[in-house]
Design a protein around this motif. Structure first.
Motif, PDB file in Angstrom:
ATOM      1  N   GLY A 137       0.794  -1.229   0.000  1.00 35.28           N
ATOM      2  CA  GLY A 137       0.000   0.000   0.000  1.00 35.28           C
ATOM      3  C   GLY A 137       0.818   1.267   0.000  1.00 35.28           C
ATOM      4  O   GLY A 137       0.350   2.328  -0.439  1.00 35.28           O
ATOM      5  N   LYS A 138       2.066   1.188   0.466  1.00 31.03           N
ATOM      6  CA  LYS A 138       2.920   2.379   0.531  1.00 31.03           C
ATOM      7  C   LYS A 138       3.213   2.957  -0.848  1.00 31.03           C
ATOM      8  O   LYS A 138       3.459   4.150  -0.993  1.00 31.03           O
ATOM      9  CB  LYS A 138       4.230   2.031   1.248  1.00 31.03           C
ATOM     10  CG  LYS A 138       4.029   1.706   2.723  1.00 31.03           C
ATOM     11  CD  LYS A 138       5.306   1.200   3.374  1.00 31.03           C
ATOM     12  CE  LYS A 138       5.049   0.813   4.836  1.00 31.03           C
ATOM     13  NZ  LYS A 138       6.254   0.238   5.472  1.00 31.03           N
ATOM     14  N   LYS A 139       3.198   2.099  -1.882  1.00 29.92           N
ATOM     15  CA  LYS A 139       3.503   2.564  -3.236  1.00 29.92           C
ATOM     16  C   LYS A 139       2.338   2.380  -4.206  1.00 29.92           C
ATOM     17  O   LYS A 139       2.503   2.565  -5.410  1.00 29.92           O
ATOM     18  CB  LYS A 139       4.734   1.830  -3.777  1.00 29.92           C
ATOM     19  CG  LYS A 139       6.029   2.196  -3.055  1.00 29.92           C
ATOM     20  CD  LYS A 139       7.228   1.537  -3.721  1.00 29.92           C
ATOM     21  CE  LYS A 139       8.527   1.951  -3.041  1.00 29.92           C
ATOM     22  NZ  LYS A 139       9.701   1.293  -3.669  1.00 29.92           N
ATOM     23  N   ALA A 140       1.176   2.018  -3.676  1.00 28.08           N
ATOM     24  CA  ALA A 140       0.020   1.776  -4.546  1.00 28.08           C
ATOM     25  C   ALA A 140      -0.573   3.087  -5.045  1.00 28.08           C
ATOM     26  O   ALA A 140      -0.555   4.103  -4.350  1.00 28.08           O
ATOM     27  CB  ALA A 140      -1.036   0.974  -3.798  1.00 28.08           C
ATOM     28  N   THR A 141      -1.119   3.045  -6.253  1.00 26.45           N
ATOM     29  CA  THR A 141      -1.778   4.225  -6.832  1.00 26.45           C
ATOM     30  C   THR A 141      -3.055   4.536  -6.071  1.00 26.45           C
ATOM     31  O   THR A 141      -3.314   5.679  -5.707  1.00 26.45           O
ATOM     32  CB  THR A 141      -2.100   3.967  -8.320  1.00 26.45           C
ATOM     33  OG1 THR A 141      -0.912   3.548  -8.989  1.00 26.45           O
ATOM     34  CG2 THR A 141      -2.646   5.215  -8.988  1.00 26.45           C
ATOM     35  N   LYS A 142      -3.874   3.508  -5.821  1.00 27.95           N
ATOM     36  CA  LYS A 142      -5.098   3.636  -5.035  1.00 27.95           C
ATOM     37  C   LYS A 142      -5.284   2.366  -4.213  1.00 27.95           C
ATOM     38  O   LYS A 142      -4.932   1.266  -4.650  1.00 27.95           O
ATOM     39  CB  LYS A 142      -6.334   3.811  -5.921  1.00 27.95           C
ATOM     40  CG  LYS A 142      -6.384   5.096  -6.744  1.00 27.95           C
ATOM     41  CD  LYS A 142      -6.826   6.280  -5.918  1.00 27.95           C
ATOM     42  CE  LYS A 142      -6.909   7.533  -6.787  1.00 27.95           C
ATOM     43  NZ  LYS A 142      -7.050   8.739  -5.957  1.00 27.95           N
ATOM     44  N   ILE A 143      -5.855   2.529  -3.029  1.00 32.70           N
ATOM     45  CA  ILE A 143      -6.190   1.379  -2.183  1.00 32.70           C
ATOM     46  C   ILE A 143      -7.678   1.430  -1.899  1.00 32.70           C
ATOM     47  O   ILE A 143      -8.176   2.438  -1.353  1.00 32.70           O
ATOM     48  CB  ILE A 143      -5.410   1.393  -0.855  1.00 32.70           C
ATOM     49  CG1 ILE A 143      -3.899   1.455  -1.122  1.00 32.70           C
ATOM     50  CG2 ILE A 143      -5.738   0.169  -0.020  1.00 32.70           C
ATOM     51  CD1 ILE A 143      -3.230   2.627  -0.487  1.00 32.70           C
ATOM     52  N   PHE A 144      -8.389   0.380  -2.269  1.00 28.63           N
ATOM     53  CA  PHE A 144      -9.829   0.293  -2.037  1.00 28.63           C
ATOM     54  C   PHE A 144     -10.072  -0.586  -0.818  1.00 28.63           C
ATOM     55  O   PHE A 144      -9.529  -1.687  -0.725  1.00 28.63           O
ATOM     56  CB  PHE A 144     -10.529  -0.298  -3.259  1.00 28.63           C
ATOM     57  CG  PHE A 144     -10.284   0.487  -4.523  1.00 28.63           C
ATOM     58  CD1 PHE A 144     -10.967   1.662  -4.781  1.00 28.63           C
ATOM     59  CD2 PHE A 144      -9.333   0.052  -5.442  1.00 28.63           C
ATOM     60  CE1 PHE A 144     -10.727   2.393  -5.926  1.00 28.63           C
ATOM     61  CE2 PHE A 144      -9.094   0.767  -6.598  1.00 28.63           C
ATOM     62  CZ  PHE A 144      -9.783   1.956  -6.843  1.00 28.63           C
ATOM     63  N   VAL A 145     -10.886  -0.091   0.107  1.00 30.49           N
ATOM     64  CA  VAL A 145     -11.125  -0.832   1.353  1.00 30.49           C
ATOM     65  C   VAL A 145     -12.621  -1.043   1.560  1.00 30.49           C
ATOM     66  O   VAL A 145     -13.454  -0.303   1.038  1.00 30.49           O
ATOM     67  CB  VAL A 145     -10.503  -0.102   2.571  1.00 30.49           C
ATOM     68  CG1 VAL A 145      -8.988  -0.105   2.471  1.00 30.49           C
ATOM     69  CG2 VAL A 145     -11.035   1.320   2.694  1.00 30.49           C
ATOM     70  N   ALA A 146     -12.928  -2.059   2.355  1.00 32.36           N
ATOM     71  CA  ALA A 146     -14.325  -2.441   2.576  1.00 32.36           C
ATOM     72  C   ALA A 146     -15.007  -1.577   3.622  1.00 32.36           C
ATOM     73  O   ALA A 146     -16.224  -1.377   3.569  1.00 32.36           O
ATOM     74  CB  ALA A 146     -14.392  -3.906   2.989  1.00 32.36           C
ATOM     75  N   THR A 147     -14.222  -1.059   4.570  1.00 36.03           N
ATOM     76  CA  THR A 147     -14.814  -0.346   5.701  1.00 36.03           C
ATOM     77  C   THR A 147     -14.053   0.946   5.992  1.00 36.03           C
ATOM     78  O   THR A 147     -12.865   1.063   5.687  1.00 36.03           O
ATOM     79  CB  THR A 147     -14.780  -1.218   6.971  1.00 36.03           C
ATOM     80  OG1 THR A 147     -13.417  -1.593   7.245  1.00 36.03           O
ATOM     81  CG2 THR A 147     -15.604  -2.470   6.798  1.00 36.03           C
TER      82      THR A 147
END
Length: 363
Positions: A137-147
Motif C-alpha cells: 500500500g505504501k507505493k500503490a496508486t489507489k487502495i480500495f477498502v471495505a470499511t
C-alpha cells in the motif's frame, strides 16, 4: 492499443469472486480491455477464473505456514521462483496496470509491478489489513477498502472506501422466499436457518449442528446445511432421518440459500459479512480463530457493535450456537432490528466503483 490489466490473488472465494467482479466491471466499461489473472498453482482460482471466462497463469508460491515452521524451509526459493515467473509473464503481457485482491500471488506480482513503475491498485476486503497489503500500500496508486477507519494501515491520501464487490447473482437476487424454499423442497411456513462454513467446511459449526439436530425439529425449525467437503458423509448420515433438513457439501446456487433463509449461521470472512449486509439478513457469526491477525473476529465485531449480528466464539460453538439460534428464532422483533441495522452497513456496486476509479486514474 487496448488497456491491459493483470489481476493477482486468490486462495479463497473471498478473494476470487471480488476479483472476477472487478474484471467484469472493467470489461463492461471498456470492452476492448485485455485481462489476465495470476494465481497460485493448486489453489481454487486455477479452476474458478477459467470458469468465469478469463485466462489465468499460476505461480509456484505458498504462504507462511504458522503451524509447522519446518514446512517453510522452501519458502525463500518459492518466492524467488515466483518473481522469475512474474517477470516472464510481464514481459509477454505488458500490463497497463496491476490489481491485487489478496492471496499468495498478490505480493510478488504487485511488488514487481511497482519496481517497474506500473500503476498498482489494491483491494483490501477485511477490516484488519494483511501484512502484504500494508507493505504494498505504501507505493500503490489507489487502495480500495471495505470499511471506514483503515487509515491506520494505509496512506490516507490514496484510500477509498468502496465496500467489497459481490457476485451479481447475489447482489441482484430477486428470488422470493417461497421460490427458494421450493428449490430445497422445504416448508415455507417454518422459520429456516441457513448454515454455511465455506467450501471446506467449518468443523466447530458442523459438529455443533450435528450434536443438536433434534433441537431444530423440536422447535419447528428447518435447516439448510452446507457442510463443506470435510467429513461431508458423516454429517449427511447424521441428518438422513430428518425431513426438516436439507444437507449437501456445497450449494451451487447460493442465491437460493440466501433467499430461503430467515437466519444465517456463518464464518466471518470479508465476503460472507459483505453478502449478509447487502442482503439484510439476521446472522449468528462464528469467526475462524486462526485467520491471519484474527481478522474474522474484527469483521464480526464491526457488525456486533452496531447491533447487526450476534457472535459466538469458535470454542463455545458446541454449547452456545444452537441455543442462540433457537432464542433468536423465538424473537421476531430482534431479528427485524438486526436486519435493519445490517442493511445500513451495506455498500453496493463496489465493483463498478472500483473499475471507474481505476480507469479514471489511468486516463
Amino acid at each position: 492499443m487496448p488497456k491491459r490489466f493483470i489481476i493477482a490473488g486468490g486462495g479463497t472465494g473471498g478473494h476470487i469472486f471480488p476479483a472476477i467482479a472487478i474484471a467484469n466491471a472493467i470489461k463492461d466499461k471498456v470492452p476492448t480491455a485485455e485481462i489476465l489473472f495470476i494465481g497460485a498453482k493448486g489453489k481454487m482460482e486455477m479452476e474458478k477464473v477459467p470458469q468465469a471466462g478469463y485466462e489465468i497463469k499460476g505461480l509456484d508460491i505458498a504462504g507462511f505456514n504458522r503451524s509447522s515452521l519446518l514446512k517453510n524451509i522452501s519458502l525463500p526459493w518459492k518466492l524467488i521462483k515466483s518473481f522469475i515467473q512474474v517477470r516472464t509473464i510481464f514481459s509477454s503481457f505488458k500490463p497497463t496496470a496491476v490489481i491485487g485482491v489478496g492471496g499468495y500471488s498478490t505480493f510478488p506480482v504487485l511488488r514487481y509491478a511497482q519496481s517497474k513503475g506500473i500503476p498498482t491498485f489494491i483491494h483490501e476486503a477485511n477490516s484488519f489489513a494483511g501484512k502484504s497489503n500494508i507493505l504494498l500500500g505504501k507505493k500503490a496508486t489507489k487502495i480500495f477498502v471495505a470499511t471506514p477507519g483503515m487509515e491506520r494501515f494505509f496512506p490516507k491520501e490514496n484510500l477509498l472506501v468502496s465496500g467489497n464487490p459481490v457476485r451479481a447473482a447475489i447482489e441482484n437476487n430477486y428470488l422470493s422466499r417461497k421460490q427458494a424454499l421450493a428449490y430445497f423442497k422445504l416448508d415455507d411456513s417454518k422459520t429456516t436457518i441457513l448454515a454455511v462454513g465455506g467450501s471446506l467446511g467449518a468443523a466447530s459449526i458442523n459438529n455443533a449442528l450435528m450434536e443438536h439436530l433434534g433441537e431444530f425439529e423440536k422447535n419447528n425449525l428447518q435447516l439448510i446445511w452446507q457442510t463443506g467437503k470435510t467429513n461431508a458423509d458423516l454429517y449427511k448420515n447424521a441428518a438422513a432421518s430428518y425431513k426438516n433438513i436439507w444437507i449437501d457439501s456445497f450449494i451451487t446456487q447460493m442465491e437460493y440459500g440466501y433467499a430461503a433463509a430467515d437466519i444465517i449461521i456463518s464464518r466471518a470472512g470479508a465476503m460472507a459479512v459483505t453478502e449478509l449486509c447487502v442482503l439484510g439478513k439476521a446472522a449468528v457469526l462464528v469467526p475462524f480463530p486462526y485467520a491471519a491477525e484474527d481478522h474474522q473476529t474484527a469483521n464480526a465485531m464491526l457488525l456486533v457493535n452496531n447491533g447487526a449480528a450476534k457472535i459466538i466464539k469458535d470454542s463455545d460453538a458446541q454449547t452456545e450456537l444452537v441455543k442462540t439460534i433457537i432464542e433468536l428464532s423465538d424473537n421476531p422483533m430482534e431479528q427485524e432490528n438486526m436486519k435493519g441495522q445490517i442493511r445500513k452497513m451495506a455498500l453496493r456496486n463496489a465493483a463498478e466503483f472500483i473499475a471507474k476509479q481505476i480507469l479514471a486514474s489511468l486516463s
